[in-house]
Enzyme design. Structure first.
Site, PDB file in Angstrom:
ATOM      1  N   SER A  63     -52.907  -6.245  46.951  1.00  0.00           N
ATOM      2  CA  SER A  63     -52.624  -5.959  48.442  1.00  0.00           C
ATOM      3  C   SER A  63     -51.097  -5.884  48.866  1.00  0.00           C
ATOM      4  O   SER A  63     -50.930  -5.726  50.119  1.00  0.00           O
ATOM      5  CB  SER A  63     -53.088  -7.120  49.271  1.00  0.00           C
ATOM      6  OG  SER A  63     -54.693  -7.260  48.938  1.00  0.00           O
ATOM      7  N   GLU A  99       0.733  -1.214   0.040  1.00  0.00           N
ATOM      8  CA  GLU A  99       0.023   0.218   0.046  1.00  0.00           C
ATOM      9  C   GLU A  99       0.726   1.161  -0.046  1.00  0.00           C
ATOM     10  O   GLU A  99       0.340   2.298  -0.461  1.00  0.00           O
ATOM     11  CB  GLU A  99      -0.779  -0.025   1.268  1.00  0.00           C
ATOM     12  CG  GLU A  99      -1.977  -1.119   1.300  1.00  0.00           C
ATOM     13  CD  GLU A  99      -2.810  -0.941   0.023  1.00  0.00           C
ATOM     14  OE1 GLU A  99      -3.445   0.146  -0.210  1.00  0.00           O
ATOM     15  OE2 GLU A  99      -3.208  -2.023  -0.539  1.00  0.00           O
TER      16      GLU A  99
END
Length: 673
Positions: A354, A77
C-alpha cells in the site's frame, strides 16, 4: 603503444656464465605496466571504511624518504646510481667476473633504473637477450626524461617487500606499524635487504635469514662510507623488532561499499568500459568520499538488530536519505554480509504493497480531488477486458470514506476504485516522477502495490523524501567526490534537483500521511515529533514495509525473507507480519536515535502558494453569483474546493398566468312550491 627509436650498444649480463655482449637495438616497442595503488573509501566524517586494492601499496614522495633509507638502498643495490646514466657497464663487468668465478649467478649488474624498467615494462618476461637489450634501452631513455630523485621514488613505491606489501610505505606499515619517514637505521637496512628475497628472508618466518640480509646491507653501507664499522655493528645487533603482518583491512559497512563499487563500475567518467573502470577502482589510488554517516549507520544497524536479530528471523532492508540533498546516509543491506552479499537496501526488488497509494493520492489531487472527497471503500470485483481475469478486491472497510480517511485506514476498496478512475498509467507516471526507476508496469492492481518487478527500499526512501523536500526530487547518491592520489578531483556526481510534485500537493499529502502515524495503520511509528509515513503489506504477508519521513530524514524499512517470497506468520509472536508491526517499530527506533539531538521541526508550509476563494457556506463548494451568502476562505489550491455550488443557480423566470375562462352559466332552480 609507445615507440622508442634508439641506436645504442647495450652491455648486459645474460646468464650465469657471465658472458659480456654488445647488442645493437634498433627500436623498442613497449607499453608500461601500471603499478597498482590501493584506493581508499571514506565515510562522510572522513573516517576510512574500506581499502580497494589488487596490492597493498601507498605512494610516497621524495621528502618522505629518510636519508638512511636512500643510503642503504644505493649502497646495497646500485652504488653508482647517482653517477651512471641508467646502465652501469662497470657493475655489469664486475658481476660477470664474480659469476664466472662462482659458476652461477651470485651478483646482478642491473641498476636501480633497469630494475624499475623491468617492473614497469617486463614484470613477467623471460630473461632473454632481446628483453635485456630492451630493458637497457628503456633505462637510458628513462634517465633522459626523469631526475634521479624521481626514479628513486618510483622504484621504492613499486618494489615488492613481501607479506603483500608493495612499496616502501606499505612495507614500513606492515613490518613496523610506522611510516617510512620514521624508519631508523636497523629498520631501513632490513627493508632494503628484503628487496632481493622478499619471501624467503621474511623476518617473521625466517628471522635468521632476515638478519643475514640486514647485515649484508649494513656492510655495503660501510663500503660506501655511509656508516662506520661501529655503527654497522651496533645496528646488526639490534632486535628485528618486527610485528606480525596485520590481517587484511576490515571493510566497514560492506553492503554499502559494494553499492559504491557497483555505482563506480557503471560510471563512464572513470573509463570507457568496465574493465578499465575496474583497474582504476582497485589500482588507481583513488580517494572515494561517500555519504554514509557512521552515527546514523550505527543507529540503523541497532534498530534492525533489536527487533529481528536471529538468523531464522525475516531479513531487514533499510535505506535512509537526506531529503535536502539525496545523500544515502545509512543503509542496512542484510544481517550478515559473509552469508549473503546481496544488498537488500539497494538491490532487492519486492512488492511495495500500500505504499503506492500515496502516488495515487497525488494524482487525484492533481486531477482536482480533495482530501475530503468521498469514495466507496468496500470490497468489489472488477471485470476488465474480455480476456482479463476478474480482479477481486478485498477491503477491510466499507461504505463511503474521504480520501484522507481512506489513506489513514489504508482502504483497499477505496484506492482500487480511485486507481481505476484515474487510470493506472497516471499512477505509474507519478511514481516515476518521484524517482521510482524500477519497471512497475501499469496494471489496475498497481495502486495497491501490484508492480511488475518490485521496488527497492532506496527507491521508496527517495520518493517519499521528495515529499519531505516540498516536492523537489534530489536523486539519491552515495558518493560526494573522487580524488586521485594527489588530491585532484576526478569526479563529482551531477547535482540535478528538480520539481517533481507541486509544493502544495506535497504538503497536502504530508498532512494526510501524518494521520497514518497519528491515528491510522502506522501508529507504532510515533516518535513524538512531526512525522509522516505509510504502511505497506503485500499479498500473503510476504513483504512488509514502513516508509516515512521527517523534515530531516526519509527512511524505508522492508521486512521479508530474502531467499524466497514466503508468508511471514508467527514471527516472534506476531500472527501476521504487516507494515504496522516490525517495519514501523524499526523505523521509529531508528528515527528516535537519529534525531535525539536535533531540535523539533515541523514541515514547512508553502504559504506563498495560498489563494483565497469564495465559498458557499451551505454547500461548502465554490460560490456562484447566485449564492445568497458567501465566505472568503484562504488555503492551498489542493485543499480548496474545485466544484461550484450545486444548490444555487440563476433565478428561473416567473411562470405565465393561465388564460382567463368564461364564467359558468347559472343553473336555474325550481321555484318553491
Amino acid at each position: 603503444m609507445r615507440r622508442l627509436a634508439l641506436l645504442l650498444a647495450a652491455a648486459t649480463l645474460l646468464s650465469g656464465c657471465g658472458q659480456f655482449v654488445s647488442v645493437e637495438v634498433a627500436a623498442v616497442d613497449a607499453e608500461p605496466v601500471d603499478a597498482p595503488q590501493q584506493s581508499v573509501v571514506y565515510a562522510a566524517d572522513g573516517s576510512q571504511i574500506a581499502l580497494l586494492r589488487y596490492a597493498n601499496r601507498v605512494n610516497v614522495g621524495r621528502d618522505d624518504l629518510p636519508d638512511v633509507l636512500v643510503d642503504a638502498l644505493v649502497a646495497a643495490e646500485d652504488r653508482r646510481f647517482f653517477e651512471h646514466r641508467g646502465v652501469d657497464a662497470r657493475a655489469i663487468a664486475r658481476a660477470a667476473l664474480a659469476n664466472r668465478r662462482a659458476g652461477e649467478v651470485v651478483q646482478g649488474g642491473s641498476t636501480i633504473t633497469q630494475q624499475l624498467v623491468k617492473n614497469r615494462y617486463f614484470p613477467d618476461a623471460a630473461e632473454t637477450l632481446e628483453r635485456k637489450a630492451d630493458e637497457a634501452a628503456l633505462a637510458l631513455e628513462l634517465e633522459r626524461q626523469r631526475t634521479k630523485d624521481e626514479i628513486l621514488v618510483e622504484y621504492l613505491n613499486t618494489i615488492y617487500f613481501g607479506a603483500g606489501a608493495y612499496g616502501v610505505e606499505a612495507a614500513a606499515r606492515t613490518y613496523y606499524g610506522t611510516s617510512v619517514r620514521d624508519l631508523d637505521l636497523p629498520q631501513a637496512a632490513l627493508l632494503v635487504g628484503l628487496i632481493r628475497a622478499p619471501e624467503s628472508a621474511s623476518p617473521v618466518r625466517s628471522p635468521e635469514r632476515a638478519r643475514a640480509e640486514r647485515s649484508r646491507v649494513l656492510e655495503a653501507m660501510v663500503r660506501t662510507g655511509a656508516l662506520t664499522r661501529g655503527e654497522a655493528a651496533r645496528a646488526a645487533q639490534a632486535p628485528l623488532g618486527v610485528q606480525d603482518p596485520p590481517p587484511p583491512p576490515i571493510t566497514r559497512y560492506p553492503h554499502f561499499v559494494e553499492h559504491v563499487k557497483r555505482t563506480l563500475l557503471a560510471e563512464p567518467l572513470l573509463g570507457p568500459d568496465e574493465a578499465t573502470r575496474l583497474r582504476r577502482l582497485f589500482g588507481g589510488g583513488l580517494r572515494i568520499h561517500t555519504t554514509i554517516d557512521p552515527r546514523l549507520q550505527r543507529a540503523a544497524e541497532d534498530a534492525t538488530a533489536a527487533h529481528l536479530p536471529d538468523p531464522g528471523d525475516p531479513e531487514v532492508g533499510l535505506a535512509v536519505v537526506d531529503p535536502a540533498t539525496g545523500r544515502l546516509v545509512a543503509a542496512v543491506g542484510g544481517r550478515d554480509f559473509a552469508s549473503s552479499q546481496f544488498d537488500l537496501a539497494t538491490q532487492a526488488r519486492r512488492q511495495p504493497g500500500s505504499t503506492f497509494k500515496t502516488f495515487a493520492l497525488l494524482v487525484a489531487l492533481r486531477e482536482g480531488w480533495r482530501l475530503d472527497d468521498e469514495i466507496d471503500s468496500g470490497s468489489f470485483v472488477h471485470h476488465g477486458g474480455a480476456h482479463d481475469e476478474p480482479w477481486q478486491v478485498r477491503s477491510a472497510t466499507r461504505g463511503p470514506l474521504s480520501l484522507e480517511e481512506a489513506l489513514v485506514r489504508s482502504s483497499n476498496g477505496a484506492f482500487a476504485r480511485l486507481g481505476l478512475e484515474l487510470g493506472p498509467a497516471l499512477v505509474a507516471q507519478q511514481a516515476r516522477a518521484l524517482g521510482i526507476r524500477s519497471d512497475v508496469g501499469a496494471n489496475p492492481s498497481l495502486v495497491l502495490g501490484g508492480v511488475r518487478t518490485g521496488v527497492s527500499p532506496l527507491e521508496l526512501a527517495s520518493a517519499y523524501g521528495t515529499l519531505a523536500a516540498g516536492g523537489v526530487l534530489h536523486p539519491p547518491t552515495a558518493i560526494t567526490r573522487i580524488e586521485d592520489a594527489q588530491g585532484t578531483v576526478l569526479y563529482e556526481p551531477p547535482l540535478a534537483p528538480h520539481v517533481a510534485v507541486d509544493a502544495g500537493a506535497a504538503y497536502t499529502v504530508t498532512r494526510a500521511l501524518r494521520g497514518v502515524i497519528e491515528r491510522g495503520t502506522g501508529q507504532a511509528a510515533q516518535i513524538g515529533r512531526p512525522a509522516a509515513g505509510k504502511t505497506g503489506t503485500s499479498q500473503g504477508h510476504r513483504d512488509a514495509w514502513f516508509v516515512g519521513y521527517t523534515p530531516e530524514l526519509s527512511a524505508a524499512v522492508w521486512v521479508g525473507y530474502a531467499d524466497a517470497e514466503r508468508p511471514m506468520h508467527g514471527v516472534r509472536g506476531v500472527r501476521r507480519v504487516q507494515g504496522g508491526s516490525f517495519p514501523a517499530h524499526i523505523w521509529a527506533l531508528f528515527m528516535r536515535a537519529a534525531l535525539a539531538d536535533e531540535p523539533v521541526r515541523d514541515f514547512a508550509y508553502p504559504k506563498h502558494l495560498e489563494t483565497t476563494v469564495s465559498i458557499d457556506p451551505e454547500s461548502g463548494a465554490l460560490a456562484t453569483q447566485w449564492c445568497p451568502e458567501t465566505v472568503e476562505v484562504t488555503g492551498l489550491p489542493t485543499e480548496l474546493p474545485t466544484r461550484y455550488c450545486p444548490l444555487h443557480g440563476p433565478p428561473r423566470p416567473p411562470e405565465a398566468a393561465p388564460p382567463p375562462t368564461a364564467a359558468p352559466t347559472p343553473t336555474p332552480t325550481a321555484a318553491p312550491t
